[in-house]
Design an enzyme around this catalytic site. Structure first.
Site, PDB file in Angstrom:
ATOM      1  CG  HIS A  39      -0.324   1.991   7.804  1.00 30.86           C
ATOM      2  ND1 HIS A  39       0.071   1.064   9.109  1.00 30.86           N
ATOM      3  CD2 HIS A  39       0.554   3.032   7.424  1.00 30.86           C
ATOM      4  CE1 HIS A  39       1.574   2.355   9.372  1.00 30.86           C
ATOM      5  NE2 HIS A  39       1.473   2.997   8.274  1.00 30.86           N
ATOM      6  CE  LYS A  50      -3.961   6.317  12.529  1.00 37.56           C
ATOM      7  NZ  LYS A  50      -3.611   7.979  11.908  1.00 37.56           N
ATOM      8  CE  LYS A  97       4.794   1.221   7.868  1.00 38.85           C
ATOM      9  NZ  LYS A  97       5.235   2.923   7.239  1.00 38.85           N
ATOM     10  CE  LYS A 101       4.124   8.909   1.398  1.00 41.07           C
ATOM     11  NZ  LYS A 101       4.413   9.653   2.712  1.00 41.07           N
TER      12      LYS A 101
HETATM   13  C1  BG6 Z   1       3.991   6.289   7.869  1.00 38.60           C
HETATM   14  C2  BG6 Z   1       3.719   6.018   6.399  1.00 38.60           C
HETATM   15  O1  BG6 Z   1       3.485   4.880   8.426  1.00 38.60           O
HETATM   16  O2  BG6 Z   1       2.197   6.386   7.760  1.00 38.60           O
HETATM   17  C3  BG6 Z   1       3.923   7.708   5.902  1.00 38.60           C
HETATM   18  O3  BG6 Z   1       5.512   5.634   6.375  1.00 38.60           O
HETATM   19  C4  BG6 Z   1       2.644   8.116   6.054  1.00 38.60           C
HETATM   20  O4  BG6 Z   1       4.966   7.392   4.386  1.00 38.60           O
HETATM   21  C5  BG6 Z   1       1.986   7.914   7.447  1.00 38.60           C
HETATM   22  O5  BG6 Z   1       2.803   9.685   6.027  1.00 38.60           O
HETATM   23  C6  BG6 Z   1       0.518   8.321   7.838  1.00 38.60           C
HETATM   24  O6  BG6 Z   1       0.357   8.105   9.507  1.00 38.60           O
HETATM   25  P1  BG6 Z   1      -0.827   8.678   9.134  1.00 38.60           P
HETATM   26  O7  BG6 Z   1      -1.322   8.542  11.199  1.00 38.60           O
HETATM   27  O8  BG6 Z   1      -0.180  10.767   9.596  1.00 38.60           O
HETATM   28  O9  BG6 Z   1      -1.807   8.968   8.373  1.00 38.60           O
END
Ligand code: BG6
Length: 486
Positions: free
Chosen positions: A238, A180, A146, A338
């Site tokens: 996600h 996950k 992605k 964020k």
């Molecule tokens: C990624 C995003 O797909 O997922 C990021 O591009 C984000 O911005 C990340 O920080 C989060 O993934 P995880 O596994 O750390 O929750």
């Protein structure tokens, strides 16, 4: 542990952040776990002029840092590095692909995985050059990271180009959230146990919250992030995938298309958010300077690389509704951002309250809650009311808590370990099909169009908070509150 048939992975973007932080460490761990046949081969390809030795040295540093003790040892690394190779490639030059074809020709009989982990702007050129150079063998698979496109139309263009060389069942659109461990556990919870199913519906569940909060800012990815924003970076993929797993009907089997058919039905049943409803059902925010765990952090607009006056959202909250018999009337509140107060990913399901309370000392509104925590810890907690000790009949919420990390001795696989091995094994269940992606974009595009139409800037929020006040109001209008704000 299953020894895999001999395979080869060609890793475009082999020097990139994802390859170094996640993919090479994941492959190393699967090597240590004993899944590699002696003929396994990994060919990293990228634009830098590097020797094989220099690439291995670079990968070693990252692996040491990201795998760590006790799994990482220099001795195991040396063995693993024997199957690692490097080739310089320019995604725009078909000659480079022809050279690549010649280089890998001896292993054409092996399962070959083409992993595209470059900037998505190179996907079309890469796929076109792969087709022109005829590099694709019958047993090849392609993995697409992605974000796949920036909207429905651009995603379609990438899919069409890739489809020139690969059949749909050779295409693995990755969403690492599906790999996950706790997401797998959500499937286990729903479909491995009988007792939740009768409760998993309207009339039993009042509302659902999905939160993916990060303390991190844009971390040197300002260019990418500014063009993308939280809606496309997190919600389109996600969060919608989590929603699908949570809301789908029980599939008749775990077969890839059977599961994906059910997820697709959820996406198709999402009530469109467009026009006037965009302002009512969504909130977009952007962080300003603040404090994260006692440290001052700059606002998004002052992050290096962010263009002046950027209106990119770093926070999104959405009230999603699923128009089907199971979920009509049950709001699903999605929230991601964020520079929020905590790094936390969780799903909170609030059940209906008892129809009549016979206990005087029972809190008036104390419904049961099921919380599935994905990050930072992996746990499943059910809040129930119990009698507090004493002569009075006083009810208080207590937790039935399952800490998945403590319940199992085995180290959980990282998302990429599982997903990479699924690609090698040919298991498509955890990957997005083209129609799923297309339908997800169809729901996202009108939200962006609505934002553009109103022209309102994102609401600001202080770094280290839980997002703009408007997000509290979004859920508050329905008489509810975010879990961390109760
Ligand atoms: C990624 C995003 O797909 O997922 C990021 O591009 C984000 O911005 C990340 O920080 C989060 O993934 P995880 O596994 O750390 O929750």
């Amino acid at each position: 542990m299953q020894l895999l048939d001999p395979f080869e992975i060609v890793l475009f973007g082999g020097t990139g952040d994802l390859a170094m932080r996640k993919l090479i460490p994941a492959l190393f761990q699967r090597y240590v776990a004993g899944q590699f046949d002696a003929r396994a081969h990994i060919l990293a390809a990228a634009s830098s002029a590097l020797t094989r030795e220099a690439y291995i040295e670079r990968a070693l540093e990252h692996c040491r840092e990201h795998v760590g003790a006790p799994d990482f040892t220099e001795a195991r690394w040396t063995e693993f590095a024997a199957c690692l190779d490097y080739q310089q490639i320019d995604a725009m030059r078909v000659e480079d692909f022809k050279a690549l074809k010649t280089r890998i020709a001896g292993r054409d009989a092996q399962t070959r995985v083409w992993f595209l982990s470059t900037s998505p702007s190179l996907y079309i050129a890469t796929a076109a050059n792969m087709a022109a150079a005829g590099v694709v063998t019958p047993n090849a698979r392609v993995v697409l990271e992605k974000p796949l496109g920036t909207d429905r139309a651009s995603a379609a263009r990438i899919n069409e180009q890739v489809a020139l060389s690969f059949a749909e069942n050779q295409i693995y659109r990755i969403d690492h959230y599906l790999g996950k461990e706790p997401v797998q556990n959500l499937l286990a919870l729903r479909f491995g146990n009988a007792f939740f199913e009768p409760l998993w519906r309207r009339g039993r569940i009042r509302h659902v919250q999905i939160t993916v909060a990060e303390q991190l800012g844009v971390e040197g990815r300002a260019k990418f992030y500014d063009e993308t924003g939280a809606l496309r970076d997190m919600v389109q993929n996600h969060m919608l995938q989590l929603l699908c797993i949570l809301a789908m009907e029980p599939p008749a089997s775990s077969d890839a298309d059977t599961v994906r058919d059910e997820k697709l039905k959820v996406l198709r049943a999402l009530r469109p958010i467009d026009g006037d409803t965009v302002d009512v059902k969504t909130v977009r925010g952007q962080y300003k300077a603040g404090n994260i765990e006692g440290e001052s952090v700059p606002g998004y607009a002052d992050e290096p690389g962010v263009p002046a006056g950027s209106q990119t959202e770093t926070f999104v909250a959405i009230k999603a509704e699923i128009d089907n018999w199971r979920w009509a009337g049950v709001p699903f509140y999605l929230r991601t951002g964020k520079r929020l107060q905590q790094s936390l990913a969780e799903i909170a399901i609030t059940f209906d309250d008892v129809p009549l309370s016979i206990f005087q000392n029972r809190a008036q509104d104390a419904p049961n809650q099921l919380v599935i925590r994905l990050q930072p810890d992996e746990s499943i907690t059910l809040t129930i009311l119990a009698k507090a000790p004493g002569d009075a009949m006083r009810l208080r919420p207590v937790n039935l808590a399952l800490d998945l990390g403590e319940s199992f001795k085995e180290r959980p696989l990282s998302a990429y370990e599982r997903l990479l091995m699924d690609v090698v094994k040919g298991n498509l269940t955890l990957f997005m099909r083209r129609d799923e992606l297309d339908t997800a974009w169809s729901w996202i595009d009108p939200i962006r169009a609505g934002w553009a139409q109103t022209g309102n800037p994102p609401k600001t929020y202080t770094a280290g908070s839980w997002g703009p006040a408007a997000a509290t109001a979004l859920i508050g209008r329905d008489g509810y509150a975010w879990r961390d704000e109760t």
